[in-house]
Design a protein around this motif. Structure first.
Motif, PDB file in Angstrom:
ATOM      1  N   LYS A  30       1.197   6.869   0.504  1.00 28.25           N
ATOM      2  CA  LYS A  30       0.276   5.800   0.085  1.00 28.25           C
ATOM      3  C   LYS A  30       0.135   5.764  -1.433  1.00 28.25           C
ATOM      4  CE  LYS A  30      -2.968   4.082   3.219  1.00 28.25           C
ATOM      5  NZ  LYS A  30      -4.259   4.012   3.879  1.00 28.25           N
ATOM      6  N   GLU A  73       0.821  -1.222   0.000  1.00 27.69           N
ATOM      7  CA  GLU A  73       0.000   0.000   0.000  1.00 27.69           C
ATOM      8  C   GLU A  73       0.849   1.264   0.000  1.00 27.69           C
ATOM      9  OE1 GLU A  73      -2.832   0.074   3.183  1.00 27.69           O
ATOM     10  OE2 GLU A  73      -3.641  -1.879   2.574  1.00 27.69           O
ATOM     11  N   PHE A  74       2.134   1.102   0.319  1.00 26.15           N
ATOM     12  CA  PHE A  74       2.994   2.278   0.435  1.00 26.15           C
ATOM     13  C   PHE A  74       4.128   2.248  -0.580  1.00 26.15           C
ATOM     14  CE2 PHE A  74       0.995   1.685   4.531  1.00 26.15           C
ATOM     15  CZ  PHE A  74       0.559   2.967   4.833  1.00 26.15           C
TER      16      PHE A  74
END
Ligand SMILES: *Cc1c(COP(=O)(O)O)cnc(C)c1O
Length: 354
Positions: A280, A227-228
């Protein structure tokens, strides 16, 4: 204690400098006339020498061939406006090499050994430092275990070497990158922060798949949730979103880029808003969709600044505006170049004269 004043120098009798055409430098194929070598034997760095660039013979059982007990650095030497050979923050490379060394159970390379080897080599091969804009002499220091031993354990003996090769501009075109959400480059507790050979071997397959899909590079995401944003293959990545310069923090999974640090330092000195905090993927994608993603670029020694033209994420492609002179990425590249050439005063002590 090592006595770095005792570097033995064996000069080549046949310089290959006439093979260097500054207008047409093949990337990573032409090496300069000499190389630096030091061997770690019986717990000591010894036999410091500069010899003609040449092949070397190793045992088929050399531990590094099997278990990748190897680390490296990458920096550049330039000709400044006065025609002197300079390098950019080499002490930072010396200290990062030792961060990588610790993680791989490789002995520390004293900063004086690194700096003296580098300095003497660049003095001898100064004719190999090209002077055309965008060109440089790429410097590759590296260390590897040399034990003839097939068992898995740290090596007892090592070799530290520096080789150099002239390079032209690395990426001339803005790059197409794919946000990778399946494969991982690094994970907590792993070796992502080390410039260790194995990290790059492991990245080849996902990078090849991305190339088959028409991308130049990957942007890695965190190994746990994907997600990052983390970084690219050999560059850190930065985004300009709503006027804020954003980049991931250098945790254990991200290589602590010297270019990254230089760019952030300049941005802060210019009074810009800088955020070193997890970025993100969803934020970047939303910003791209809403036209708030003003710039995206890679930062690293090889390319210095590599503007990103297109970002691929899952089945979507996002095109970014073409960088013009008003872009931060262009301005900061110009500033870094001006610091190296001496057109702008080096207020931070970044330029090292050979
Ligand atoms: C070398 C490297 C960088 C860039 O570091 P610089 O010191 O700026 O050259 C970034 N990420 C990875 C994975 C690297 O190997």
């Amino acid at each position: 204690m090592i006595d770095t004043s005792t570097i033995r120098i064996e000069k080549t009798s046949q310089s290959r400098i006439n093979e260097l055409d500054e207008d047409n430098i093949p990337f990573g194929k032409l090496y300069s006339d000499h190389m630096f070598i030091a061997d770690y034997i019986d717990g000591e760095w010894q036999d410091l020498r500069i010899v003609p660039y040449q092949n070397m013979s190793v045992s088929p059982a050399m531990t590094t061939l099997h278990y990748a007990i190897t680390i490296f650095e990458g920096l550049k030497a330039y000709k400044n406006a006065a025609g002197e050979v300079v390098s950019f923050r080499p002490e930072a490379n010396a200290s990062r090499l030792n961060v990588s060394a610790e993680r791989m159970c490789i002995p520390q390379v004293p900063e004086s050994l690194f700096m003296d080897g580098l300095t003497e080599l660049l003095k001898l091969d100064s004719a190999w430092v090209p002077s055309k804009p965008g060109t440089a002499l790429y410097v590759r220091p590296f260390v590897f275990g040399t034990d003839e031993y097939i068992g898995v354990r740290p090596s007892n003996n090592y070799r530290f070497m520096i080789i150099t090769c002239p390079v032209g501009s690395y990426y001339t075109k803005p790059v197409r990158v794919k946000i990778e959400t399946k494969f991982s480059r690094a994970f907590e507790g792993g070796t992502g922060y080390a410039k260790a050979g194995g990290n790059y071997a492991a990245s080849l397959y996902p990078a090849r798949l991305a190339q088959q899909q028409g991308f130049d590079q990957l942007i890695w995401t965190d190994g746990k949730s994907h997600e990052f944003i983390e970084e690219s293959g050999t560059m850190n990545v930065m985004f300009m979103i709503d006027g804020v310069l954003r980049t991931a923090p250098t945790s254990g999974t991200i290589l602590k880029g010297i270019t990254r640090d230089s760019v952030l330092t300049i941005a802060r000195d210019w009074g810009m808003q800088v955020e070193e905090a997890p970025v993100k993927v969803s934020e970047v994608v939303a910003a791209a969709k809403e036209g708030r993603l003003q710039e995206a670029f890679g930062v690293g020694t090889a390319a210095t600044i590599a503007p990103i033209a297109t970002i691929g994420f899952e089945d979507e492609l996002f095109d970014l505006p073409a960088a013009d002179d008003s872009f931060f990425s262009k301005k900061v590249l110009k500033e870094l170049d001006a610091i190296r050439t001496g057109e702008v005063e080096d207020q931070r002590g970044w330029v090292y004269k050979i």
